[in-house]
Design an enzyme around this catalytic site. Sequence first.
Site, PDB file in Angstrom:
ATOM      1  N   ASN A   1     -55.498   3.387   6.059  1.00  0.00           N
ATOM      2  CA  ASN A   1     -56.820   3.689   5.507  1.00  0.00           C
ATOM      3  C   ASN A   1     -57.145   2.869   4.265  1.00  0.00           C
ATOM      4  OD1 ASN A   1     -54.620   5.662   4.929  1.00  0.00           O
ATOM      5  ND2 ASN A   1     -55.968   6.229   3.242  1.00  0.00           N
TER       6      ASN A   1
ATOM      7  N   GLN B   1     -58.310   6.194  11.273  1.00  0.00           N
ATOM      8  CA  GLN B   1     -59.027   4.974  10.882  1.00  0.00           C
ATOM      9  C   GLN B   1     -59.225   4.005  12.034  1.00  0.00           C
ATOM     10  OE1 GLN B   1     -60.571   4.318   8.078  1.00  0.00           O
ATOM     11  NE2 GLN B   1     -59.865   6.051   6.866  1.00  0.00           N
TER      12      GLN B   1
ATOM     13  N   SER C   1     -60.517  12.067  13.649  1.00  0.00           N
ATOM     14  CA  SER C   1     -61.415  12.830  12.784  1.00  0.00           C
ATOM     15  C   SER C   1     -62.864  12.405  13.026  1.00  0.00           C
ATOM     16  CB  SER C   1     -61.027  12.553  11.326  1.00  0.00           C
ATOM     17  OG  SER C   1     -61.963  13.129  10.450  1.00  0.00           O
TER      18      SER C   1
ATOM     19  N   HIS D   1     -65.681  12.504  11.010  1.00  0.00           N
ATOM     20  CA  HIS D   1     -66.572  11.885  10.025  1.00  0.00           C
ATOM     21  C   HIS D   1     -66.304  10.413   9.767  1.00  0.00           C
ATOM     22  CE1 HIS D   1     -64.121  11.981   6.148  1.00  0.00           C
ATOM     23  NE2 HIS D   1     -63.372  12.712   6.940  1.00  0.00           N
TER      24      HIS D   1
ATOM     25  N   CYS E   1     -59.394   8.613  -0.739  1.00  0.00           N
ATOM     26  CA  CYS E   1     -58.627   9.851  -0.597  1.00  0.00           C
ATOM     27  C   CYS E   1     -57.770  10.095  -1.816  1.00  0.00           C
ATOM     28  CB  CYS E   1     -57.742   9.793   0.641  1.00  0.00           C
ATOM     29  SG  CYS E   1     -58.707   9.762   2.139  1.00  0.00           S
TER      30      CYS E   1
HETATM   31  N1  PLP Z   1     -55.618  10.228   7.989  1.00  0.00           N
HETATM   32  C1  PLP Z   1     -56.176   9.085   7.568  1.00  0.00           C
HETATM   33  C2  PLP Z   1     -55.532   7.791   7.916  1.00  0.00           C
HETATM   34  C3  PLP Z   1     -57.353   9.115   6.808  1.00  0.00           C
HETATM   35  O1  PLP Z   1     -57.894   7.968   6.384  1.00  0.00           O
HETATM   36  C4  PLP Z   1     -57.935  10.362   6.485  1.00  0.00           C
HETATM   37  C5  PLP Z   1     -59.132  10.430   5.624  1.00  0.00           C
HETATM   38  O2  PLP Z   1     -59.525   9.488   4.991  1.00  0.00           O
HETATM   39  C6  PLP Z   1     -57.313  11.526   6.981  1.00  0.00           C
HETATM   40  C7  PLP Z   1     -56.164  11.426   7.712  1.00  0.00           C
HETATM   41  C8  PLP Z   1     -57.895  12.877   6.689  1.00  0.00           C
HETATM   42  O3  PLP Z   1     -58.974  13.133   7.550  1.00  0.00           O
HETATM   43  P1  PLP Z   1     -60.072  14.237   7.164  1.00  0.00           P
HETATM   44  O4  PLP Z   1     -60.872  13.655   6.054  1.00  0.00           O
HETATM   45  O5  PLP Z   1     -60.860  14.423   8.423  1.00  0.00           O
HETATM   46  O6  PLP Z   1     -59.326  15.462   6.791  1.00  0.00           O
END
Ligand code: PLP
Length: 388
Positions: free
Chosen positions: A151, A179, A199, A201, A325
Amino acid sequence: MKRIYLDHSATTPLHPEVISLMSEFMQETYGNPSSLHSYGREAKKYVDEARGKVAALIGAKADEIYFTGGGTESDNIAVIGSALAQAKKGKHLITSSVEHHAVLDSCRYLSKNGYDVTFLPVDRYGMVDPDDVQKEIRKDTVLISIMHANNENGTIEPIEEISRIAREAGVIFHTDCVQSVGKIPVNVDALGADLVTISGHKIYAPKGIGALYKRKGIQVSPIVHGGGQEKKLRSGTENTLGIVGFGKAAEIAVRDFDMENVRIKNLRDKLIQGVLDRIPEARLNGHPEKRLPHNAHFSFSYVEGESLLLSLDMKGIAVSSGSACSSHSLQPSHVLAATGLPHELMHGSLRITLGRENTEEDIDYVLEVLPEVVKRFRAFSPLARKLS
Ligand code: PLP
């Protein structure tokens, strides 16, 4: 002022077709899909349809898709749930040091509760060496979890090789495709994955909806208990509105895949070349070729990433410093640290991630503004004066 959103790895705007379907659905269909009456049956029909579309996005069967509250929850269920289900077989897990915190912290939680976790190192691009995976497998290894694409720096991991090693050793393999899905081909069989996290969004669906792919026969214990929805793996009344939006976004991602990703990659390549040509001592982080088509991740010496981000924001350009994040903390990114990037470059990093609404003019504007902003900051640094 012109406003340009270039932070699609943090989240994406809703696709207009997603908004349209969700608006229609929310006005008319409010039944609980577990209810037996016509309202419930109608809602269930929409949920089933969406399940099929999400399955099609990753080459899975509809009954292998479990809706969750997002990528974080799917990662938690995959890591903690599969460890719990196999506790009698063993208590050792393998993951990498560049995973998202949803995986890393699930592993850390397990390690505080009697499990042993190996965090594999990565090379300077953030790539895991499959030989390292092979070497760390033990008799008591019950899960290998390696993300498909990072990410932060966009590096794509050698998942097919790693999953082959896992399969030969009889170890369950999970991969976080949050991603990668919609950006590069994600097919559960080609990847050789038993568990896959996605995911909504990140693909123009709403926040708070995600899915876990679980291959038939793979044992995973629930970590949320209650009404037994989603075949007892994820209790809780389904987020029907989110599911419907996710289904539509998945359908669009399949439909527009080739056209959009080639267009976005061309824009991204123009951006990378433009930045490297115009800004002295600009460095591209992540793998030069094996990277997500919409990701550009740079480090600039003698500049501070957060200040850069705020200055760009004042010019209408939204980007991220490292990873959104982890932007709640001032700790340098664990991903960049794992790649061995020197401290000063870690702090001068910027992630630019493109999406479907970006145009060539957007990139031209960034290439006009960013070099000026970097130059201005460097003017304050005695060390940087020689560059200008
Ligand atoms: N895993 C990765 C590689 C991510 O980039 C993200 C969020 O940026 C997530 C998990 C978490 O996903 P969510 O925002 O839907 O909880």
